[in-house]
Write an enzyme that holds these catalytic residues in place. Structure first.
Site, PDB file in Angstrom:
ATOM      1  N   SER A 267      41.949  25.453  52.371  1.00  0.00           N
ATOM      2  CA  SER A 267      42.411  26.262  51.237  1.00  0.00           C
ATOM      3  C   SER A 267      43.288  25.433  50.310  1.00  0.00           C
ATOM      4  O   SER A 267      44.360  24.963  50.689  1.00  0.00           O
ATOM      5  CB  SER A 267      43.213  27.465  51.734  1.00  0.00           C
ATOM      6  OG  SER A 267      43.860  28.054  50.634  1.00  0.00           O
TER       7      SER A 267
ATOM      8  N   HIS B 238      37.928  26.080  49.907  1.00  0.00           N
ATOM      9  CA  HIS B 238      38.346  27.481  49.750  1.00  0.00           C
ATOM     10  C   HIS B 238      39.314  27.605  48.576  1.00  0.00           C
ATOM     11  O   HIS B 238      40.327  26.913  48.510  1.00  0.00           O
ATOM     12  CB  HIS B 238      39.010  27.945  51.046  1.00  0.00           C
ATOM     13  CG  HIS B 238      39.285  29.410  51.107  1.00  0.00           C
ATOM     14  ND1 HIS B 238      38.331  30.346  51.416  1.00  0.00           N
ATOM     15  CD2 HIS B 238      40.429  30.112  50.894  1.00  0.00           C
ATOM     16  CE1 HIS B 238      38.861  31.557  51.406  1.00  0.00           C
ATOM     17  NE2 HIS B 238      40.146  31.447  51.088  1.00  0.00           N
TER      18      HIS B 238
ATOM     19  N   ASP C 288      41.553  30.245  46.343  1.00  0.00           N
ATOM     20  CA  ASP C 288      42.176  31.574  46.376  1.00  0.00           C
ATOM     21  C   ASP C 288      42.624  32.012  44.988  1.00  0.00           C
ATOM     22  O   ASP C 288      43.543  31.429  44.415  1.00  0.00           O
ATOM     23  CB  ASP C 288      43.399  31.543  47.298  1.00  0.00           C
ATOM     24  CG  ASP C 288      43.011  31.425  48.760  1.00  0.00           C
ATOM     25  OD1 ASP C 288      42.278  32.293  49.246  1.00  0.00           O
ATOM     26  OD2 ASP C 288      43.444  30.444  49.410  1.00  0.00           O
TER      27      ASP C 288
ATOM     28  N   MET D 267      44.325  34.987  42.820  1.00  0.00           N
ATOM     29  CA  MET D 267      45.198  36.163  43.015  1.00  0.00           C
ATOM     30  C   MET D 267      45.686  36.693  41.678  1.00  0.00           C
ATOM     31  O   MET D 267      46.014  35.911  40.778  1.00  0.00           O
ATOM     32  CB  MET D 267      46.418  35.761  43.843  1.00  0.00           C
ATOM     33  CG  MET D 267      46.086  35.114  45.159  1.00  0.00           C
ATOM     34  SD  MET D 267      47.589  34.685  46.034  1.00  0.00           S
ATOM     35  CE  MET D 267      46.923  33.858  47.463  1.00  0.00           C
TER      36      MET D 267
ATOM     37  N   HIS E 162      37.579  32.984  46.946  1.00  0.00           N
ATOM     38  CA  HIS E 162      38.108  34.217  47.549  1.00  0.00           C
ATOM     39  C   HIS E 162      38.911  34.957  46.483  1.00  0.00           C
ATOM     40  O   HIS E 162      40.009  34.533  46.125  1.00  0.00           O
ATOM     41  CB  HIS E 162      38.992  33.804  48.747  1.00  0.00           C
ATOM     42  CG  HIS E 162      39.664  34.935  49.451  1.00  0.00           C
ATOM     43  ND1 HIS E 162      40.685  34.733  50.352  1.00  0.00           N
ATOM     44  CD2 HIS E 162      39.476  36.282  49.402  1.00  0.00           C
ATOM     45  CE1 HIS E 162      41.093  35.896  50.836  1.00  0.00           C
ATOM     46  NE2 HIS E 162      40.389  36.858  50.264  1.00  0.00           N
TER      47      HIS E 162
ATOM     48  N   MET F 292      41.209  37.684  45.360  1.00  0.00           N
ATOM     49  CA  MET F 292      42.178  38.717  45.765  1.00  0.00           C
ATOM     50  C   MET F 292      42.648  39.403  44.490  1.00  0.00           C
ATOM     51  O   MET F 292      43.797  39.261  44.065  1.00  0.00           O
ATOM     52  CB  MET F 292      43.330  38.062  46.540  1.00  0.00           C
ATOM     53  CG  MET F 292      42.942  37.697  47.962  1.00  0.00           C
ATOM     54  SD  MET F 292      44.034  36.493  48.695  1.00  0.00           S
ATOM     55  CE  MET F 292      43.303  35.000  48.030  1.00  0.00           C
TER      56      MET F 292
ATOM     57  N   MET G  13      40.704  38.709  57.091  1.00  0.00           N
ATOM     58  CA  MET G  13      42.051  38.178  56.848  1.00  0.00           C
ATOM     59  C   MET G  13      42.841  38.265  58.152  1.00  0.00           C
ATOM     60  O   MET G  13      42.931  39.329  58.756  1.00  0.00           O
ATOM     61  CB  MET G  13      42.772  39.007  55.769  1.00  0.00           C
ATOM     62  CG  MET G  13      42.337  38.766  54.345  1.00  0.00           C
ATOM     63  SD  MET G  13      42.445  37.060  53.736  1.00  0.00           S
ATOM     64  CE  MET G  13      44.079  36.536  54.233  1.00  0.00           C
TER      65      MET G  13
ATOM     66  N   ASP H 123      40.550  33.783  57.840  1.00  0.00           N
ATOM     67  CA  ASP H 123      41.444  33.200  56.830  1.00  0.00           C
ATOM     68  C   ASP H 123      42.884  33.649  57.051  1.00  0.00           C
ATOM     69  O   ASP H 123      43.189  34.838  56.960  1.00  0.00           O
ATOM     70  CB  ASP H 123      40.942  33.668  55.444  1.00  0.00           C
ATOM     71  CG  ASP H 123      41.746  33.083  54.297  1.00  0.00           C
ATOM     72  OD1 ASP H 123      42.595  32.207  54.530  1.00  0.00           O
ATOM     73  OD2 ASP H 123      41.494  33.514  53.155  1.00  0.00           O
TER      74      ASP H 123
HETATM   75  C1  DX5 Z   1      46.098  33.915  51.798  1.00  0.00           C
HETATM   76  C2  DX5 Z   1      44.878  33.124  51.390  1.00  0.00           C
HETATM   77  C3  DX5 Z   1      44.580  32.034  52.352  1.00  0.00           C
HETATM   78  C4  DX5 Z   1      45.689  31.021  52.504  1.00  0.00           C
HETATM   79  C5  DX5 Z   1      45.607  30.466  53.888  1.00  0.00           C
HETATM   80  O1  DX5 Z   1      46.174  35.077  51.103  1.00  0.00           O
HETATM   81  O2  DX5 Z   1      43.730  33.931  51.321  1.00  0.00           O
HETATM   82  O3  DX5 Z   1      43.361  31.382  52.042  1.00  0.00           O
HETATM   83  O4  DX5 Z   1      45.652  29.991  51.573  1.00  0.00           O
HETATM   84  O5  DX5 Z   1      46.675  29.623  54.110  1.00  0.00           O
HETATM   85  P1  DX5 Z   1      47.193  29.269  55.573  1.00  0.00           P
HETATM   86  O6  DX5 Z   1      46.073  28.625  56.296  1.00  0.00           O
HETATM   87  O7  DX5 Z   1      48.357  28.386  55.320  1.00  0.00           O
HETATM   88  O8  DX5 Z   1      47.587  30.585  56.237  1.00  0.00           O
HETATM   89 ZN    ZN Z   2      41.737  32.878  51.154  1.00  0.00          ZN
END
Ligand code: DX5
Ligand code: ZN
Length: 214
Positions: free
Chosen positions: A7, A32, A34, A36, A65, A67, A136, A174
């Site tokens: 990620s 990956h 993310d 948000m 991903h 969110m 998650m 994840d």
């Molecule tokens: C959290 C994200 C993850 C995050 C994981 O909301 O979706 O992808 O980056 O990070 P680690 O592996 O540090 O928990």
């Molecule tokens: Zn993620």
């Protein structure tokens, strides 16, 4: 399958290019990404312009991903930005079936993500249409959180559901994943492990990626 998707949320954003170059040289399978919106999750990360730049540097498929609330609005945008796999949250979609089909119609693999409190059984009427389900294992929004142990049970339940209805569907986990819990997650039935802090805060990220695949 044993795939690893580091990620980028935990990467050094002032040197994103060199972190991606390091991942290109590693054994990781996907990247990956993310996204948000500060609404579905408390945090804001980045949007399509950054994803587009990541795409120009990466030799690995982009595992995006989302969110964000009502992600169906942005399927076309993220395809154009370079997403190969596009995952939306079950909890963020009123018309999930429509969104999943839209993702596939745009030529991407479609993923559905579940928050830790959302039951795997709610996927019974959509699993046949999914290329991937992301479980998650922390409450989404931040990297570096503690792994929620109940996830093992959910992976097993999801594995059974996939066996019955869609054996090709990949199971991704994840949040809080590290070389210590990776083996148990694969044993429970996980196919893809996302790791942020475990990779980027380690002394040797490429070695950690290698360890996560064992
Ligand atoms: C959290 C994200 C993850 C995050 C994981 O909301 O979706 O992808 O980056 O990070 P680690 O592996 O540090 O928990
Ligand atoms: Zn993620």
């Amino acid at each position: 399958m044993k795939l690893v998707s580091p990620s980028l949320l935990s990467a050094d954003f002032t040197h994103l290019g060199s972190d991606i170059a390091m991942l290109n040289q590693s054994e990781c399978d996907w990247l990956h990404v993310d996204v948000m919106d500060g609404l579905f999750v408390p945090n804001i990360s980045f949007g399509q312009p950054i994803v587009r730049h990541i795409k120009t540097c990466s030799t690995k498929p982009l595992d995006v991903h989302l969110m964000i609330m009502d992600p169906g609005r942005y399927v076309e945008d993220f395809r154009q930005a370079g997403a190969d796999i596009l995952t939306v949250h079950y909890e963020a979609c009123t018309h999930l079936d429509r969104v999943v089909h839209s993702i596939r119609d745009h030529g991407m693999k479609a993923g559905v993500a579940l928050n830790p409190h959302t039951s795997v059984m709610l996927l019974q009427d959509i699993i046949a249409e999914c290329d991937l389900v992301l479980l998650m294992s922390v409450n989404p929004g931040f990297g570096g959180q503690k792994f929620i142990e109940n996830t093992y049970k959910k992976v097993q339940q999801l594995c059974e559901l996939c066996c019955q209805q869609n054996p090709h569907c990949l199971i991704e986990v994840d949040g809080g994943v590290n070389p210590q819990n990776a083996a148990q997650l694969y044993a429970a039935g996980a196919d893809v492990l996302v790791a942020g802090n475990a990779v980027f805060k380690s002394e040797n990220p490429q070695q950690t990626i290698h360890d996560l695949k064992q």
